[in-house]
Design an enzyme around this catalytic site. Sequence first.
Site, mmCIF file in Angstrom:
data_model
loop_
_atom_site.group_PDB
_atom_site.id
_atom_site.type_symbol
_atom_site.label_atom_id
_atom_site.label_comp_id
_atom_site.label_asym_id
_atom_site.label_seq_id
_atom_site.Cartn_x
_atom_site.Cartn_y
_atom_site.Cartn_z
ATOM 1 N NE ARG A 1 -3.720 0.221 2.694
ATOM 2 C CZ ARG A 1 -4.407 0.662 3.176
ATOM 3 N NH1 ARG A 1 -4.293 0.327 4.725
ATOM 4 N NH2 ARG A 1 -4.787 1.995 3.403
ATOM 5 C CG HIS B 1 -8.306 6.158 10.923
ATOM 6 N ND1 HIS B 1 -9.587 6.583 9.868
ATOM 7 C CD2 HIS B 1 -9.195 7.299 12.354
ATOM 8 C CE1 HIS B 1 -10.684 5.968 10.697
ATOM 9 N NE2 HIS B 1 -10.696 6.784 11.783
ATOM 10 C CB CYS C 1 12.661 -1.480 23.385
ATOM 11 S SG CYS C 1 10.801 -2.181 22.506
ATOM 12 C CB THR D 1 -15.834 9.142 4.628
ATOM 13 O OG1 THR D 1 -16.233 8.004 5.495
ATOM 14 C CG2 THR D 1 -16.632 10.187 5.227
ATOM 15 C CB SER D 2 -18.459 3.912 3.840
ATOM 16 O OG SER D 2 -18.041 3.435 4.877
HETATM 17 P P1 NAD Z 1 -14.689 3.219 2.962
HETATM 18 O O1 NAD Z 1 -13.217 2.061 2.015
HETATM 19 O O2 NAD Z 1 -15.401 2.748 3.665
HETATM 20 O O3 NAD Z 1 -15.149 4.106 1.976
HETATM 21 C C1 NAD Z 1 -15.421 4.410 0.844
HETATM 22 C C2 NAD Z 1 -16.758 5.397 0.127
HETATM 23 O O4 NAD Z 1 -16.010 6.800 -0.588
HETATM 24 C C3 NAD Z 1 -17.553 4.803 0.087
HETATM 25 O O5 NAD Z 1 -18.791 5.162 0.083
HETATM 26 C C4 NAD Z 1 -17.955 5.590 -1.124
HETATM 27 O O6 NAD Z 1 -19.150 5.058 -2.608
HETATM 28 C C5 NAD Z 1 -16.638 6.363 -1.992
HETATM 29 N N1 NAD Z 1 -16.419 6.413 -3.032
HETATM 30 C C6 NAD Z 1 -16.148 5.246 -3.626
HETATM 31 N N2 NAD Z 1 -15.517 6.604 -4.931
HETATM 32 C C7 NAD Z 1 -15.535 7.864 -4.425
HETATM 33 C C8 NAD Z 1 -14.965 8.971 -5.284
HETATM 34 N N3 NAD Z 1 -13.623 8.681 -6.418
HETATM 35 N N4 NAD Z 1 -15.327 9.864 -4.656
HETATM 36 C C9 NAD Z 1 -16.023 10.397 -3.807
HETATM 37 N N5 NAD Z 1 -16.669 9.265 -2.920
HETATM 38 C C10 NAD Z 1 -16.045 7.551 -3.785
HETATM 39 O O7 NAD Z 1 -13.683 4.228 2.953
HETATM 40 P P2 NAD Z 1 -14.027 4.919 4.551
HETATM 41 O O8 NAD Z 1 -15.044 5.945 5.099
HETATM 42 O O9 NAD Z 1 -12.789 6.374 4.556
HETATM 43 O O10 NAD Z 1 -13.104 4.423 6.210
HETATM 44 C C11 NAD Z 1 -11.924 2.755 5.660
HETATM 45 C C12 NAD Z 1 -10.634 3.393 6.063
HETATM 46 O O11 NAD Z 1 -10.058 2.560 5.485
HETATM 47 C C13 NAD Z 1 -10.298 4.446 7.124
HETATM 48 O O12 NAD Z 1 -10.452 4.120 8.528
HETATM 49 C C14 NAD Z 1 -9.371 4.691 5.366
HETATM 50 O O13 NAD Z 1 -8.306 5.060 7.019
HETATM 51 C C15 NAD Z 1 -9.419 4.161 5.731
HETATM 52 N N6 NAD Z 1 -8.347 3.641 4.563
HETATM 53 C C16 NAD Z 1 -7.588 5.136 3.836
HETATM 54 C C17 NAD Z 1 -7.422 5.252 2.264
HETATM 55 C C18 NAD Z 1 -6.031 5.892 2.121
HETATM 56 O O14 NAD Z 1 -5.635 6.389 2.908
HETATM 57 N N7 NAD Z 1 -6.079 6.598 1.046
HETATM 58 C C19 NAD Z 1 -7.613 3.484 1.418
HETATM 59 C C20 NAD Z 1 -8.254 2.520 1.911
HETATM 60 C C21 NAD Z 1 -8.706 2.943 3.500
#
Ligand code: NAD
Length: 240
Positions: free
Chosen positions: A67, A115, A145, A183-184
Amino acid sequence: MFEEITKQIKEIKEIVVVTGAGVSQESGIPTFRGKDGFWKNYNPMKLATIEAFYENPKLVWEWYNERRENIFSAKPNQGHKAIVELEKYATVTILTQNIDGLHQKAGSSNVFELHGSIMKIKCTVCNFKSSQIEKFSQIPPLCKCGNMLRPDVVWFGESLPQDVWKNAIAKASQCDLMIIIGTSLVVSPANTLPIYAKQNSAKLIEINPEKTEMSSKMDLVLRKTGAEILPKLISIFKEN
Ligand code: NAD
């Protein structure tokens, strides 16, 4: 409602932007819950936990290394860039659940990483923390450590850093407008931020191609991607 918000834009002084994995999807970083979000047939929700780490630290490190490489080469998209531009028109605070650093890479000045960051590591036992990610000679790498090092991110089931969360609540509680992107809204406690904003009578705008748990609480829902709609939203500020 779009028009109503447009009318109020002149009065908007404090904007909080809450972002999740979706805002970085158009930079080539997969989301967790999207259809493109799987890696090596494992479920990320089961890899991003302390239990998974202790069960198979090598696997979790490999997952984060892969990642990290993807994130390292990723570039901010039009959505990230539009959020930077928003700073010309109001005080903007970004409360991001992302660990990819793309808001900072784009040039946003006020970013709280709820996060943590994939570019940082910490010890599982002592207080050691570092942003120096090197090519470790062994996986999992060990701290001086003698205990295992781990990514400095908040895993499912873990608490957010207290100071960061306290500031996030304070910012959410005093904003006039909260824009929630990609965000979901199922990960707690970040999914409570819109409630704090609502208590201050802030307007809520959701940008997400899919419906979320909290869509019905929004003042405006834009079923578009971040890179598609954010530049347009920002142009409304420009015109006012
Ligand atoms: P999630 O994966 O649960 O949800 C992603 C959301 O983004 C969905 O609702 C989807 O419909 C929407 N989405 C998809 N493509 C999109 C776009 N182009 N524009 C706007 N919306 C779009 O993500 P979350 O709610 O952030 O929760 C997941 C956890 O995973 C978090 O804690 C996060 O830290 C972590 N995460 C981070 C990354 C990163 O840093 N880029 C990537 C994956 C997961």
